[in-house]
Design an enzyme around this catalytic site. Sequence first.
Site, PDB file in Angstrom:
ATOM      1  N   CYS A  36       0.853  -1.190   0.000  1.00  0.00           N
ATOM      2  CA  CYS A  36       0.000   0.000   0.000  1.00  0.00           C
ATOM      3  C   CYS A  36       0.888   1.238   0.000  1.00  0.00           C
ATOM      4  O   CYS A  36       2.100   1.158   0.086  1.00  0.00           O
ATOM      5  CB  CYS A  36      -0.868   0.000   1.257  1.00  0.00           C
ATOM      6  SG  CYS A  36      -1.776  -1.524   1.469  1.00  0.00           S
ATOM      7  N   ARG A  84       1.414   1.920  -6.041  1.00  0.00           N
ATOM      8  CA  ARG A  84       1.592   0.917  -4.981  1.00  0.00           C
ATOM      9  C   ARG A  84       0.272   0.236  -4.618  1.00  0.00           C
ATOM     10  O   ARG A  84       0.244  -0.678  -3.805  1.00  0.00           O
ATOM     11  CB  ARG A  84       2.197   1.551  -3.731  1.00  0.00           C
ATOM     12  CG  ARG A  84       3.604   2.087  -3.924  1.00  0.00           C
ATOM     13  CD  ARG A  84       4.100   2.774  -2.674  1.00  0.00           C
ATOM     14  NE  ARG A  84       4.198   1.815  -1.583  1.00  0.00           N
ATOM     15  CZ  ARG A  84       5.281   1.055  -1.359  1.00  0.00           C
ATOM     16  NH1 ARG A  84       6.323   1.180  -2.168  1.00  0.00           N
ATOM     17  NH2 ARG A  84       5.333   0.203  -0.373  1.00  0.00           N
ATOM     18  N   TRP A 121      -3.663  -1.575  -1.267  1.00  0.00           N
ATOM     19  CA  TRP A 121      -3.571  -2.779  -2.090  1.00  0.00           C
ATOM     20  C   TRP A 121      -3.996  -3.912  -1.161  1.00  0.00           C
ATOM     21  O   TRP A 121      -3.217  -4.336  -0.314  1.00  0.00           O
ATOM     22  CB  TRP A 121      -2.155  -2.993  -2.606  1.00  0.00           C
ATOM     23  CG  TRP A 121      -2.029  -4.225  -3.433  1.00  0.00           C
ATOM     24  CD1 TRP A 121      -1.606  -5.463  -3.033  1.00  0.00           C
ATOM     25  CD2 TRP A 121      -2.336  -4.368  -4.822  1.00  0.00           C
ATOM     26  NE1 TRP A 121      -1.633  -6.362  -4.060  1.00  0.00           N
ATOM     27  CE2 TRP A 121      -2.092  -5.718  -5.183  1.00  0.00           C
ATOM     28  CE3 TRP A 121      -2.817  -3.514  -5.783  1.00  0.00           C
ATOM     29  CZ2 TRP A 121      -2.288  -6.209  -6.467  1.00  0.00           C
ATOM     30  CZ3 TRP A 121      -3.015  -3.998  -7.068  1.00  0.00           C
ATOM     31  CH2 TRP A 121      -2.747  -5.328  -7.398  1.00  0.00           C
ATOM     32  N   ASN A 130       0.847  -0.443   6.031  1.00  0.00           N
ATOM     33  CA  ASN A 130       1.258  -1.239   4.872  1.00  0.00           C
ATOM     34  C   ASN A 130       1.987  -2.449   5.430  1.00  0.00           C
ATOM     35  O   ASN A 130       2.961  -2.310   6.159  1.00  0.00           O
ATOM     36  CB  ASN A 130       2.197  -0.446   3.956  1.00  0.00           C
ATOM     37  CG  ASN A 130       2.728  -1.321   2.823  1.00  0.00           C
ATOM     38  OD1 ASN A 130       2.070  -2.261   2.406  1.00  0.00           O
ATOM     39  ND2 ASN A 130       3.939  -1.032   2.367  1.00  0.00           N
ATOM     40  N   GLY A 131       1.484  -3.648   5.110  1.00  0.00           N
ATOM     41  CA  GLY A 131       2.148  -4.869   5.597  1.00  0.00           C
ATOM     42  C   GLY A 131       1.103  -5.915   5.960  1.00  0.00           C
ATOM     43  O   GLY A 131      -0.070  -5.791   5.629  1.00  0.00           O
ATOM     44  N   GLU A 158       8.679 -19.760 -20.547  1.00  0.00           N
ATOM     45  CA  GLU A 158       8.566 -18.433 -19.919  1.00  0.00           C
ATOM     46  C   GLU A 158       9.666 -17.503 -20.413  1.00  0.00           C
ATOM     47  O   GLU A 158       9.425 -16.334 -20.722  1.00  0.00           O
ATOM     48  CB  GLU A 158       8.593 -18.562 -18.407  1.00  0.00           C
ATOM     49  CG  GLU A 158       8.577 -17.267 -17.626  1.00  0.00           C
ATOM     50  CD  GLU A 158       7.344 -16.391 -17.901  1.00  0.00           C
ATOM     51  OE1 GLU A 158       6.395 -16.861 -18.552  1.00  0.00           O
ATOM     52  OE2 GLU A 158       7.378 -15.214 -17.491  1.00  0.00           O
ATOM     53  N   LYS A 165       8.899 -13.968 -22.341  1.00  0.00           N
ATOM     54  CA  LYS A 165       9.441 -12.681 -21.880  1.00  0.00           C
ATOM     55  C   LYS A 165      10.170 -11.974 -23.025  1.00  0.00           C
ATOM     56  O   LYS A 165       9.982 -10.796 -23.271  1.00  0.00           O
ATOM     57  CB  LYS A 165      10.406 -12.907 -20.710  1.00  0.00           C
ATOM     58  CG  LYS A 165       9.722 -13.265 -19.418  1.00  0.00           C
ATOM     59  CD  LYS A 165       9.093 -12.109 -18.722  1.00  0.00           C
ATOM     60  CE  LYS A 165       7.614 -11.942 -18.677  1.00  0.00           C
ATOM     61  NZ  LYS A 165       6.661 -12.960 -18.636  1.00  0.00           N
ATOM     62  N   GLU A 179       7.654 -10.824 -25.880  1.00  0.00           N
ATOM     63  CA  GLU A 179       6.614  -9.824 -25.590  1.00  0.00           C
ATOM     64  C   GLU A 179       7.195  -8.437 -25.295  1.00  0.00           C
ATOM     65  O   GLU A 179       6.504  -7.435 -25.424  1.00  0.00           O
ATOM     66  CB  GLU A 179       5.694 -10.274 -24.465  1.00  0.00           C
ATOM     67  CG  GLU A 179       6.292 -10.322 -23.100  1.00  0.00           C
ATOM     68  CD  GLU A 179       5.232 -10.651 -22.030  1.00  0.00           C
ATOM     69  OE1 GLU A 179       4.082 -10.203 -22.152  1.00  0.00           O
ATOM     70  OE2 GLU A 179       5.580 -11.369 -21.088  1.00  0.00           O
ATOM     71  N   HIS A 190      12.506 -33.507 -33.360  1.00  0.00           N
ATOM     72  CA  HIS A 190      11.254 -33.768 -34.114  1.00  0.00           C
ATOM     73  C   HIS A 190      10.839 -32.563 -34.936  1.00  0.00           C
ATOM     74  O   HIS A 190       9.658 -32.395 -35.244  1.00  0.00           O
ATOM     75  CB  HIS A 190      10.146 -34.161 -33.121  1.00  0.00           C
ATOM     76  CG  HIS A 190      10.490 -35.372 -32.325  1.00  0.00           C
ATOM     77  ND1 HIS A 190      10.315 -36.668 -32.783  1.00  0.00           N
ATOM     78  CD2 HIS A 190      11.091 -35.487 -31.113  1.00  0.00           C
ATOM     79  CE1 HIS A 190      10.753 -37.522 -31.877  1.00  0.00           C
ATOM     80  NE2 HIS A 190      11.231 -36.846 -30.850  1.00  0.00           N
ATOM     81  N   LYS A 224      -2.219  -5.341 -19.651  1.00  0.00           N
ATOM     82  CA  LYS A 224      -1.828  -6.015 -18.402  1.00  0.00           C
ATOM     83  C   LYS A 224      -2.821  -7.107 -18.043  1.00  0.00           C
ATOM     84  O   LYS A 224      -2.474  -8.109 -17.464  1.00  0.00           O
ATOM     85  CB  LYS A 224      -1.724  -4.991 -17.261  1.00  0.00           C
ATOM     86  CG  LYS A 224      -1.241  -5.579 -15.950  1.00  0.00           C
ATOM     87  CD  LYS A 224       0.134  -6.215 -16.079  1.00  0.00           C
ATOM     88  CE  LYS A 224       0.551  -6.990 -14.844  1.00  0.00           C
ATOM     89  NZ  LYS A 224       1.726  -7.848 -15.094  1.00  0.00           N
TER      90      LYS A 224
END
Length: 609
Positions: free
Chosen positions: A2, A27, A74, A98-99, A482, A486, A489, A505, A604
């Site tokens: 947050c 945040r 958040w 925050n936490g 992956e 990355k 994209e 193959h 996103k």
Amino acid sequence: MCGIVGYLGPRSPLQILMEGLHRLEYRGYDSAGVALFHQGAIEVRRAQGKLSRLEDLLRGEAFDGRAGIGHTRWATHGRPSDDNAHPHKTGRIAVVHNGIIENYLPLKEELKAKGRVFTSGTDTEVIAHLIDEFLQQGVPFREAVKEALNKIRGSYALGILCEGEPQTVAAARKESPLVIGLGDGEFFIASDTPAVLNYTRDFIFLEDGDIAFITPQGPQLEDLSGRSLAREPQRIHWSPLMAERGGYKHFMLKEIHEQPAAVINTIRGRITEEEGEVILEDFPYQRKGLEEIKRVFLVACGTSWHAALVGAYLTERLSRIPAEVDIGSEFRYRDPLIDEGTLLVAISQSGETADTLAATREARRKGGKTLSICNVLGSSITRETEGVIYTHAGPEIGVASTKAFTSQMAALFLLALHLGRARKIITQEEMRGYIQGLVEIPGLMKRVLEGAGEIERLARKYVHFQDFLYLGRGVSYPIALEGALKLKEISYIHAEGYPAGEMKHGPIALIDEDMPVVVVAPKDHTYEKVLGNIEEVKARDGRIIALATDYDPMIAAKVDEVISVPTVHPLLSPFLTTLPLQLLAYYIADFRGTDIDQPRNLAKSVTVE
Ligand code: AGP
């Protein structure tokens, strides 16, 4: 993750708080609120949703006090709502936090037994009640803050106001960042320097365990035992934008480096190292439900699908439950065989991916059990599944997913251990071993990330190639996928991930000196076979970048470049082998000058089918 901001000084706090919250929106943005003094009392204004809703609420209001605190949320505990928005006020105390308070539930029960009434589902509200409880027992404000902090376990960055102390802002920090801004006769607190960089460039960076009581005379720092502390101010030379990115050039790079903390926050409060237990607070199936689970279906899209592939390995190896993986957009068209013995695990960073949501609905329609692994509390997918395992990676701003991916793997590792232990496949001793291995991972991730300079130099050598092939076997195959995703994209280079054993193959026809081959080759049961694949590529003049464990002379003698990562249990190697591939993609894209945080054509969250 947050955003906190606070002010004490001769100016009207409200405008400074709102400007600071705008600068901290990256945040978190579920809800926002402020607490300010007016005629000696603390007034709180809070609103769910974007900051603009809070601004509408506050339009035309004025407050005569000179101290205030603000928060943009958040959510980690308690869905986004007006009641769960910070600041939380009770009695004479208002708190922004925050936490994650790990022991908030027993503390909440204790306080309820004393007659205290709670109005939110958050862990934060417990802090306000704790401090106010001590005040009501006659404990002075500063002592009450210290007493309360000595009772809580977990992580916090706090801003606190107290009625009767209109010229004091209290602040405290443990594992969540908090700074004190030093102005000319005015003082600030913030989660991050961008919030108040327009007012000062001089900051005290609080350390774990620090408590600060800020008055017009300035901050007085103490530790939890009340011992006075001195911290040297530091001058920040970043622009506000650079500061939002923590000094990193892009959010993606910042989030790559946030991964050790993201994994720590995802496993925090969910393991006991001594007993060797995994505690999944939102896992809905206990004894009977667990016994019914005969098959696990992992469904996701994109990077989350790669996490699902890793999750299938972990589930089968650790719980011996058959596991199958499917892509969200394919799942519902195959008329999948689902019944009450099937557990569908839907993995999604945003919790809003249309195809993954559709898969979840299909599973529910057919009577399956459903669980989501998600990074956004209260998002659609968390409301449509019977249970959730939240990742606590904080907001992921870069479109290319990084810290959410490794956090998803951490959540999947916990789930696989939980299922394996419940089915008595894993002994308590083995659980302790796996948990110890997982606990060591963030430190090893940090070590790998310290080698970023090496990867940057390597990226410079490969920036002009137009095609890449990524290879891996076993649990390294999803990591090859992956790494390829990355690169494609964010740099727009064509890159393909393939099972190393599949190369003969077809893809082997592509190999020549113009197509670098990245081989993920940790020392596990597939290592010998991967060495063979490396020979096959070499025999066709391919250029090989190998990801190996520790110093591996066998591989070093055969390839063009070696990136080494520490040796860990094979099932944990993805946490480490992923990082150099993220960095390789990042630096190649940076050298090519693409828009790394918002790559062309991408969003996103893909909320359409
Ligand atoms: C990954 O870097 C991409 N941004 C994309 O593939 C993403 O993983 C995919 O769209 C799934 O998103 P979700 O995790 O929010 O469901």
